[in-house]
Structures are given as structure tokens and as C-alpha cells.
Scaffold this motif. Structure first.
Motif, PDB file in Angstrom:
ATOM      1  N   ASN A 103      39.454  30.018  30.868  1.00  0.00           N
ATOM      2  CA  ASN A 103      38.506  31.217  31.645  1.00  0.00           C
ATOM      3  C   ASN A 103      38.219  30.828  32.852  1.00  0.00           C
ATOM      4  O   ASN A 103      37.533  31.880  33.676  1.00  0.00           O
ATOM      5  N   ARG A 104      37.850  29.938  32.912  1.00  0.00           N
ATOM      6  CA  ARG A 104      37.686  29.925  34.705  1.00  0.00           C
ATOM      7  C   ARG A 104      38.722  30.368  35.531  1.00  0.00           C
ATOM      8  O   ARG A 104      39.167  31.150  36.819  1.00  0.00           O
ATOM      9  N   ALA A 105      40.127  30.432  35.345  1.00  0.00           N
ATOM     10  CA  ALA A 105      41.940  30.710  35.492  1.00  0.00           C
ATOM     11  C   ALA A 105      41.558  32.164  35.682  1.00  0.00           C
ATOM     12  O   ALA A 105      41.983  32.923  36.797  1.00  0.00           O
ATOM     13  N   LEU A 106      41.152  32.714  34.276  1.00  0.00           N
ATOM     14  CA  LEU A 106      40.775  34.071  34.430  1.00  0.00           C
ATOM     15  C   LEU A 106      39.928  35.294  35.061  1.00  0.00           C
ATOM     16  O   LEU A 106      39.948  36.122  35.712  1.00  0.00           O
ATOM     17  N   SER A 107      38.574  34.071  35.752  1.00  0.00           N
ATOM     18  CA  SER A 107      37.923  34.616  36.659  1.00  0.00           C
ATOM     19  C   SER A 107      38.901  34.953  38.052  1.00  0.00           C
ATOM     20  O   SER A 107      37.929  35.843  38.833  1.00  0.00           O
ATOM     21  N   GLU A 108      39.278  33.574  38.206  1.00  0.00           N
ATOM     22  CA  GLU A 108      40.061  34.072  39.542  1.00  0.00           C
ATOM     23  C   GLU A 108      40.769  34.524  39.596  1.00  0.00           C
ATOM     24  O   GLU A 108      41.732  35.609  40.425  1.00  0.00           O
ATOM     25  N   ALA A 109      42.162  34.749  38.801  1.00  0.00           N
ATOM     26  CA  ALA A 109      42.834  36.354  38.793  1.00  0.00           C
ATOM     27  C   ALA A 109      42.010  37.660  38.441  1.00  0.00           C
ATOM     28  O   ALA A 109      42.617  37.882  39.693  1.00  0.00           O
ATOM     29  N   ARG A 110      41.079  37.525  37.757  1.00  0.00           N
ATOM     30  CA  ARG A 110      40.190  39.082  38.061  1.00  0.00           C
ATOM     31  C   ARG A 110      40.347  39.390  39.758  1.00  0.00           C
ATOM     32  O   ARG A 110      40.294  40.422  39.766  1.00  0.00           O
ATOM     33  N   ALA A 111      39.761  38.112  40.350  1.00  0.00           N
ATOM     34  CA  ALA A 111      38.602  38.494  41.360  1.00  0.00           C
ATOM     35  C   ALA A 111      39.466  38.879  42.435  1.00  0.00           C
ATOM     36  O   ALA A 111      39.999  39.269  43.150  1.00  0.00           O
ATOM     37  N   GLN A 112      40.678  37.957  42.404  1.00  0.00           N
ATOM     38  CA  GLN A 112      41.829  37.969  43.248  1.00  0.00           C
ATOM     39  C   GLN A 112      42.943  39.243  42.773  1.00  0.00           C
ATOM     40  O   GLN A 112      43.340  40.565  43.668  1.00  0.00           O
ATOM     41  N   HIS A 113      43.013  39.874  41.623  1.00  0.00           N
ATOM     42  CA  HIS A 113      43.557  41.274  41.294  1.00  0.00           C
ATOM     43  C   HIS A 113      43.058  42.443  42.105  1.00  0.00           C
ATOM     44  O   HIS A 113      43.735  43.001  42.819  1.00  0.00           O
ATOM     45  N   VAL A 114      41.749  42.813  41.977  1.00  0.00           N
ATOM     46  CA  VAL A 114      40.312  43.358  42.385  1.00  0.00           C
ATOM     47  C   VAL A 114      40.678  42.848  43.566  1.00  0.00           C
ATOM     48  O   VAL A 114      40.761  43.795  45.109  1.00  0.00           O
ATOM     49  N   ALA A 115      40.359  41.469  44.656  1.00  0.00           N
ATOM     50  CA  ALA A 115      40.764  41.888  46.280  1.00  0.00           C
ATOM     51  C   ALA A 115      42.049  42.617  46.976  1.00  0.00           C
ATOM     52  O   ALA A 115      42.074  43.249  47.538  1.00  0.00           O
ATOM     53  N   ASP A 116      43.146  42.142  46.319  1.00  0.00           N
ATOM     54  CA  ASP A 116      43.832  42.412  46.433  1.00  0.00           C
ATOM     55  C   ASP A 116      44.132  43.707  46.420  1.00  0.00           C
ATOM     56  O   ASP A 116      44.913  45.010  46.587  1.00  0.00           O
ATOM     57  N   MET A 117      43.779  44.902  45.668  1.00  0.00           N
ATOM     58  CA  MET A 117      43.991  46.628  45.475  1.00  0.00           C
ATOM     59  C   MET A 117      42.980  46.567  46.481  1.00  0.00           C
ATOM     60  O   MET A 117      42.717  47.495  47.000  1.00  0.00           O
ATOM     61  N   LEU A 118      41.552  46.019  46.659  1.00  0.00           N
ATOM     62  CA  LEU A 118      40.373  46.286  47.558  1.00  0.00           C
ATOM     63  C   LEU A 118      41.678  46.049  49.236  1.00  0.00           C
ATOM     64  O   LEU A 118      40.942  47.395  50.206  1.00  0.00           O
ATOM     65  N   ILE A 119      42.280  45.561  49.371  1.00  0.00           N
ATOM     66  CA  ILE A 119      43.460  45.266  50.608  1.00  0.00           C
ATOM     67  C   ILE A 119      44.723  46.417  51.007  1.00  0.00           C
ATOM     68  O   ILE A 119      44.601  46.567  52.116  1.00  0.00           O
ATOM     69  N   ALA A 120      45.256  46.394  49.989  1.00  0.00           N
ATOM     70  CA  ALA A 120      46.103  47.009  49.603  1.00  0.00           C
ATOM     71  C   ALA A 120      45.338  48.440  49.930  1.00  0.00           C
ATOM     72  O   ALA A 120      46.035  49.837  49.875  1.00  0.00           O
ATOM     73  N   ASN A 121      43.794  49.168  49.694  1.00  0.00           N
ATOM     74  CA  ASN A 121      43.118  50.234  49.945  1.00  0.00           C
ATOM     75  C   ASN A 121      42.697  50.526  50.664  1.00  0.00           C
ATOM     76  O   ASN A 121      41.383  50.785  51.388  1.00  0.00           O
ATOM     77  N   GLY A 122      43.049  49.650  51.954  1.00  0.00           N
ATOM     78  CA  GLY A 122      42.269  49.838  52.952  1.00  0.00           C
ATOM     79  C   GLY A 122      41.514  48.334  54.493  1.00  0.00           C
ATOM     80  O   GLY A 122      40.748  48.862  54.535  1.00  0.00           O
ATOM     81  N   VAL A 123      40.693  47.908  52.944  1.00  0.00           N
ATOM     82  CA  VAL A 123      40.114  46.759  53.186  1.00  0.00           C
ATOM     83  C   VAL A 123      39.998  45.362  54.134  1.00  0.00           C
ATOM     84  O   VAL A 123      41.542  45.304  53.505  1.00  0.00           O
ATOM     85  N   ALA A 124      40.123  45.369  55.395  1.00  0.00           N
ATOM     86  CA  ALA A 124      40.854  44.077  56.006  1.00  0.00           C
ATOM     87  C   ALA A 124      40.589  42.637  55.447  1.00  0.00           C
ATOM     88  O   ALA A 124      39.482  42.542  54.955  1.00  0.00           O
ATOM     89  N   ARG A 125      42.024  41.918  55.234  1.00  0.00           N
ATOM     90  CA  ARG A 125      41.639  40.921  54.685  1.00  0.00           C
ATOM     91  C   ARG A 125      41.006  40.178  54.779  1.00  0.00           C
ATOM     92  O   ARG A 125      39.922  39.114  53.879  1.00  0.00           O
ATOM     93  N   GLU A 126      40.606  40.038  55.967  1.00  0.00           N
ATOM     94  CA  GLU A 126      40.012  38.677  57.022  1.00  0.00           C
ATOM     95  C   GLU A 126      38.494  39.108  56.125  1.00  0.00           C
ATOM     96  O   GLU A 126      38.014  37.987  55.952  1.00  0.00           O
ATOM     97  N   ARG A 127      37.841  40.163  55.920  1.00  0.00           N
ATOM     98  CA  ARG A 127      36.189  40.177  55.443  1.00  0.00           C
ATOM     99  C   ARG A 127      36.356  40.282  53.575  1.00  0.00           C
ATOM    100  O   ARG A 127      35.209  39.975  53.368  1.00  0.00           O
ATOM    101  N   VAL A 128      37.413  39.958  53.515  1.00  0.00           N
ATOM    102  CA  VAL A 128      37.247  39.698  51.163  1.00  0.00           C
ATOM    103  C   VAL A 128      37.570  38.037  51.661  1.00  0.00           C
ATOM    104  O   VAL A 128      37.968  38.026  51.544  1.00  0.00           O
ATOM    105  N   ARG A 129      36.239  37.738  50.527  1.00  0.00           N
ATOM    106  CA  ARG A 129      35.802  36.848  50.252  1.00  0.00           C
ATOM    107  C   ARG A 129      35.347  36.636  48.623  1.00  0.00           C
ATOM    108  O   ARG A 129      35.008  37.449  47.902  1.00  0.00           O
ATOM    109  N   ILE A 130      36.298  35.921  47.892  1.00  0.00           N
ATOM    110  CA  ILE A 130      37.173  35.912  46.797  1.00  0.00           C
ATOM    111  C   ILE A 130      35.782  34.194  46.380  1.00  0.00           C
ATOM    112  O   ILE A 130      35.926  32.956  46.592  1.00  0.00           O
ATOM    113  N   VAL A 131      35.025  35.241  45.348  1.00  0.00           N
ATOM    114  CA  VAL A 131      34.012  33.613  44.314  1.00  0.00           C
ATOM    115  C   VAL A 131      34.532  33.710  42.624  1.00  0.00           C
ATOM    116  O   VAL A 131      33.733  34.541  42.568  1.00  0.00           O
ATOM    117  N   PRO A 132      35.661  33.402  42.084  1.00  0.00           N
ATOM    118  CA  PRO A 132      35.042  32.663  41.050  1.00  0.00           C
ATOM    119  C   PRO A 132      34.137  31.757  40.233  1.00  0.00           C
ATOM    120  O   PRO A 132      34.104  31.225  40.580  1.00  0.00           O
TER     121      PRO A 132
END
Length: 127
Positions: free
Chosen positions: A76-105
Motif C-alpha cells: 500500500n505504501r508503493a501503491l500510494s506513491e504510484a498514485r501520487a506519481q501518476h497524478v504528478a506526471d499528469m499535472l506536469i504534462a498539463n503545463g505545471v512546472a516540474r519544480e513546483r510539484v512535490r510528491i508526498v506518499p
């Protein structure tokens, strides 16, 4: 004597109260099905709207990943991180600057009112 002490400390107490931390920004929730880090069409649209809202700002965008308690903790830790990473990647793909995005599983959390509420990612824009 006691009254004088209270009056002397009142400005310090007032200053401390005025510098209390600001409340966390409201979270945008994205929900997942059990055992999945993939988004359906509705959830992907939520992420696209969040990205549009975040593009106009300069503050951090925090992506918190959660999973339910069923199954093993490590899974479940790995799953929570994978979910957060997927959403972060989508935010970045939709124009949010990578340096602004912080992942917290956040890992597994107890089931809330409904089991699906534990299977989520929260997007916090500006905090």
C-alpha cells in the motif's frame, strides 16, 4: 502585581496569535479503484482542471497519495506513491512546472466513511 505581569505579556501573546500558520489550502481529491494507480476519464478530467488552476500560480503544488488498509503495508505504501506519481506526471504534462510539484506518499490509511475515500490522491495548490 499579577495584573501587571499579564499586561506586560499581552502584546507578546497577541503577536503570537497573529503569526499563527495559515490553514492548508483546500485539497482537490482524485479517486482510484482498488489496487490501481490508473485514472478513469472522470478522474483524469479532475487532474486537468487542477493543472489549469495551478498553472496561473507560482507556489508549490503538493500531491499526497493514499491507499486503503487492505493488503500489506509495503504494497500500500508503493501503491500510494504510484498514485501520487501518476497524478504528478499528469499535472506536469498539463503545463505545471516540474519544480513546483512535490510528491508526498502517505501510505495506507484506515477506511473512512467509504472505502473509496481511502483510495485517493489529494492535490493542494499553494501548499
Amino acid at each position: 502585581m499579577r495584573r501587571r505581569h499579564l499586561l506586560a505579556t499581552a502584546p507578546a501573546l497577541l503577536a503570537a496569535a497573529c503569526t499563527a500558520p495559515a490553514p492548508a489550502p483546500p485539497a482537490i481529491a482524485v479517486f482510484f479503484t482498488a489496487d490501481s494507480a490508473s485514472l478513469d476519464g472522470e478522474a483524469a478530467e479532475v487532474v486537468r482542471r487542477a493543472a489549469a488552476a495551478a498553472r496561473g500560480g507560482t507556489g508549490p503544488v503538493t500531491v499526497l497519495g493514499f491507499a486503503g488498509p487492505a493488503g500489506g503495508v509495503a504494497y500500500n505504501r508503493a501503491l500510494s506513491e504510484a498514485r501520487a506519481q501518476h497524478v504528478a506526471d499528469m499535472l506536469i504534462a498539463n503545463g505545471v512546472a516540474r519544480e513546483r510539484v512535490r510528491i508526498v506518499p502517505r501510505g495506507p490509511v484506515p477506511f473512512e466513511a467509504m472505502a473509496t475515500e481511502s483510495r485517493r490522491v489529494e492535490i493542494r495548490i499553494g501548499g
